[in-house]
Enzyme design. Structure first.
Site, PDB file in Angstrom:
ATOM      1  N   GLU A  28       0.835  -1.217   0.000  1.00  0.00           N
ATOM      2  CA  GLU A  28       0.000   0.000   0.000  1.00  0.00           C
ATOM      3  C   GLU A  28       0.863   1.257   0.000  1.00  0.00           C
ATOM      4  OE1 GLU A  28      -3.085  -0.087  -0.681  1.00  0.00           O
ATOM      5  OE2 GLU A  28      -3.158  -2.267  -0.550  1.00  0.00           O
TER       6      GLU A  28
ATOM      7  N   ASP B  56       3.917  -4.208  -5.620  1.00  0.00           N
ATOM      8  CA  ASP B  56       4.531  -5.447  -5.121  1.00  0.00           C
ATOM      9  C   ASP B  56       6.057  -5.332  -5.143  1.00  0.00           C
ATOM     10  OD1 ASP B  56       2.126  -6.690  -4.598  1.00  0.00           O
ATOM     11  OD2 ASP B  56       2.064  -7.826  -6.478  1.00  0.00           O
TER      12      ASP B  56
END
Ligand code: ZN
Length: 279
Positions: free
Chosen positions: A121, A187
């Site tokens: 995030e 990621d």
């Protein structure tokens, strides 16, 4: 660029600073994103059930700040929140506001898995994906996107989203609909930054395994269906294998994570027998 007549009509139909910010015909600067974030956060907090517990929230925030400290200068001051919701999800709002569901805390098997989610995030915010989405929104039909996304993505809170279609959740849904590339970047950001913060980056792929095991419906953001969780598992494993990792990276934190899980279960009324047995 001049605002279209349709855009002006829309502006009149909407309300509040959020709507004004969304429809203003300018690029989303860091300052604009901060302002937008303040507004969307206030509305979101009124529409989801927050977990108001300092200990749990500080625990999540401390992991976030460890990752941020290891990452270098950031355009935003980050704030971390915990949402009382079983869905395995987390999301980032404009300006560095990161929300983690209790579902993530309870389903993660160790602190490195939670750190993987938080790192992902932070990656969306740090890489300015929200500004990218905002620019895309301006290019397309804003109303259509808000209506579609609010209806479809916040499945678990569909009532809340529908009840305030132009409110925080709707806006949050739109700015959290990331492209495949953005998900990969987030990621990659997590895989690269976790070891710098002392966490085992394998927490991210092992959390994908947890998500696949849990199955079920696919809530927004963290469980986004593109790329598939299987692909994200493979991609992150490959990225980690290519790294020259130092020894001593931690997946556990001496039992603190387990204490936080117990605290969450107590605070939310979910006893230990419930864990992992939900259909
Ligand atoms: Zn994401």
């Amino acid at each position: 660029m001049k605002c279209s007549r349709a855009s002006r009509r829309l502006r009149a139909a909407l309300y509040g600073v959020v709507a004004t910010a969304l429809l203003s015909c300018s690029t989303l600067s860091v300052q604009d994103e901060k302002q937008l974030g303040e507004d969307v956060v206030q509305q979101t907090k009124g529409q989801v059930r927050m977990l108001h517990d300092r200990v749990v929230r500080d625990y999540v925030a401390d992991i976030g700040y460890e990752i941020l400290d290891a990452t270098g200068p950031q355009p935003f001051d980050y704030t971390f929140y915990v949402v009382d919701d079983d869905a395995i999800n987390a999301f980032a709002l404009p300006g560095g506001h990161i929300f983690v569901h209790t579902g993530v805390i309870l389903k993660a098997r160790n602190v490195s898995e939670l750190a993987g989610v938080i790192g992902h995030e932070i990656g969306h915010v740090a890489r300015r994906h929200i500004a990218r989405n905002y620019n895309k929104m301006r290019a397309g039909s804003i109303t259509q996107q808000i209506l579609t996304t609010a209806g479809g993505l916040y499945a678990g809170n569909a009532g809340a989203a529908a009840g305030s279609i132009f409110g925080g959740m709707a806006v949050a849904s739109v700015v959290n609909t990331f492209t495949r590339e953005a998900e990969r970047e987030a990621d990659d950001f997590a895989v690269a930054s976790l070891p710098r913060a002392g966490y085992d980056p394998n927490g991210l792929p092992t959390f994908f395994e947890t998500m696949m095991r849990e199955g079920g419906s696919r809530p927004p953001e963290f469980l986004s269906s593109h790329p598939s969780t299987e692909n994200r598992l493979t991609d992150t494993r490959e990225a980690i294998n290519a790294l020259d990792l130092p020894s001593g990276l931690r997946a556990n934190d001496g039992g603190k994570f387990e204490i936080i899980q117990r605290r969450v279960r107590l605070l939310t009324g979910r006893d230990s027998t419930e864990r992992g047995s939900r259909p």
